[in-house]
Design a protein around this motif. Structure first.
Motif, short mmCIF file in Angstrom:
data_model
loop_
_atom_site.label_atom_id
_atom_site.label_comp_id
_atom_site.label_asym_id
_atom_site.label_seq_id
_atom_site.Cartn_x
_atom_site.Cartn_y
_atom_site.Cartn_z
N MET A 57 0.79 -1.12 -0.01
CA MET A 57 0.02 -0.02 -0.03
C MET A 57 0.96 1.29 -0.05
SD MET A 57 -3.10 0.66 -0.40
CE MET A 57 -4.64 0.96 0.27
N ARG A 58 2.06 0.99 0.69
CA ARG A 58 2.74 2.26 0.65
C ARG A 58 3.48 2.74 -0.76
NH1 ARG A 58 8.48 2.76 3.69
NH2 ARG A 58 8.85 4.90 3.56
N MET A 59 3.76 1.51 -1.29
CA MET A 59 4.20 1.84 -2.99
C MET A 59 3.23 2.63 -3.70
SD MET A 59 7.53 1.35 -2.76
CE MET A 59 7.79 1.31 -4.54
N GLN A 60 1.93 2.12 -3.51
CA GLN A 60 0.95 2.71 -4.45
C GLN A 60 0.81 4.17 -4.22
OE1 GLN A 60 -2.86 0.92 -4.00
NE2 GLN A 60 -3.87 1.92 -5.60
N LYS A 61 0.84 4.59 -2.74
CA LYS A 61 0.89 6.10 -2.18
C LYS A 61 1.95 6.83 -2.71
CE LYS A 61 -1.45 5.32 2.11
NZ LYS A 61 -1.73 5.39 3.65
N LEU A 62 3.24 6.20 -2.90
CA LEU A 62 4.39 6.90 -3.34
C LEU A 62 4.05 7.02 -4.92
CD1 LEU A 62 7.23 5.18 -1.29
CD2 LEU A 62 6.53 7.45 -1.28
N TYR A 63 3.40 5.98 -5.42
CA TYR A 63 3.38 6.34 -7.04
C TYR A 63 2.32 7.28 -7.30
CZ TYR A 63 1.56 4.99 -11.66
OH TYR A 63 1.31 5.05 -12.90
N MET A 64 1.31 7.42 -6.54
CA MET A 64 0.24 8.39 -6.87
C MET A 64 0.65 9.66 -6.62
SD MET A 64 -2.12 6.74 -7.82
CE MET A 64 -3.33 7.97 -8.07
N ALA A 65 1.60 9.69 -5.42
CA ALA A 65 2.22 11.38 -5.21
C ALA A 65 3.04 11.77 -6.42
CB ALA A 65 3.14 10.96 -3.89
N LEU A 66 3.85 10.79 -6.98
CA LEU A 66 4.78 10.90 -8.19
C LEU A 66 4.25 11.34 -9.30
CD1 LEU A 66 7.88 11.27 -9.18
CD2 LEU A 66 7.75 8.69 -9.69
#
Length: 80
Positions: free
Chosen positions: A1-10
């Motif tokens: 889930m954390r990687m998805q949040k980082l991807y969405m932020a990028l």
């Protein structure tokens, strides 16, 4: 889930910057230069120096390179 949040932020950052840079060629060239440097650092860090923590530079470099290569939108409206 954390990687998805980082991807969405990028992705959000990329979209906002893409809109702001529309039509500004000088900044796009500079982003491409920065992107190439970051890609180089991101690749050589893990491969040559054994520093695995430099892979985020590769991801940022690819994002900056994509911003530098994007096409300008046509702002002219053809009313017939």
């Amino acid at each position: 889930m954390r990687m998805q949040k980082l991807y969405m932020a990028l992705r959000s950052f990329h979209d906002r910057l893409r809109v702001a840079l529309d039509g500004k060629k000088v900044w796009k060239e500079e982003l491409r230069k920065i992107g190439l440097i970051l890609i180089g650092l991101g690749l050589t860090g893990p491969l040559l120096n054994g520093k695995a923590g430099m892979w985020p530079l590769l991801v940022l470099g690819i994002a900056f390179e994509a911003l530098g290569l994007m096409e300008d939108s046509d702002k002219e409206v053809d009313d017939v």
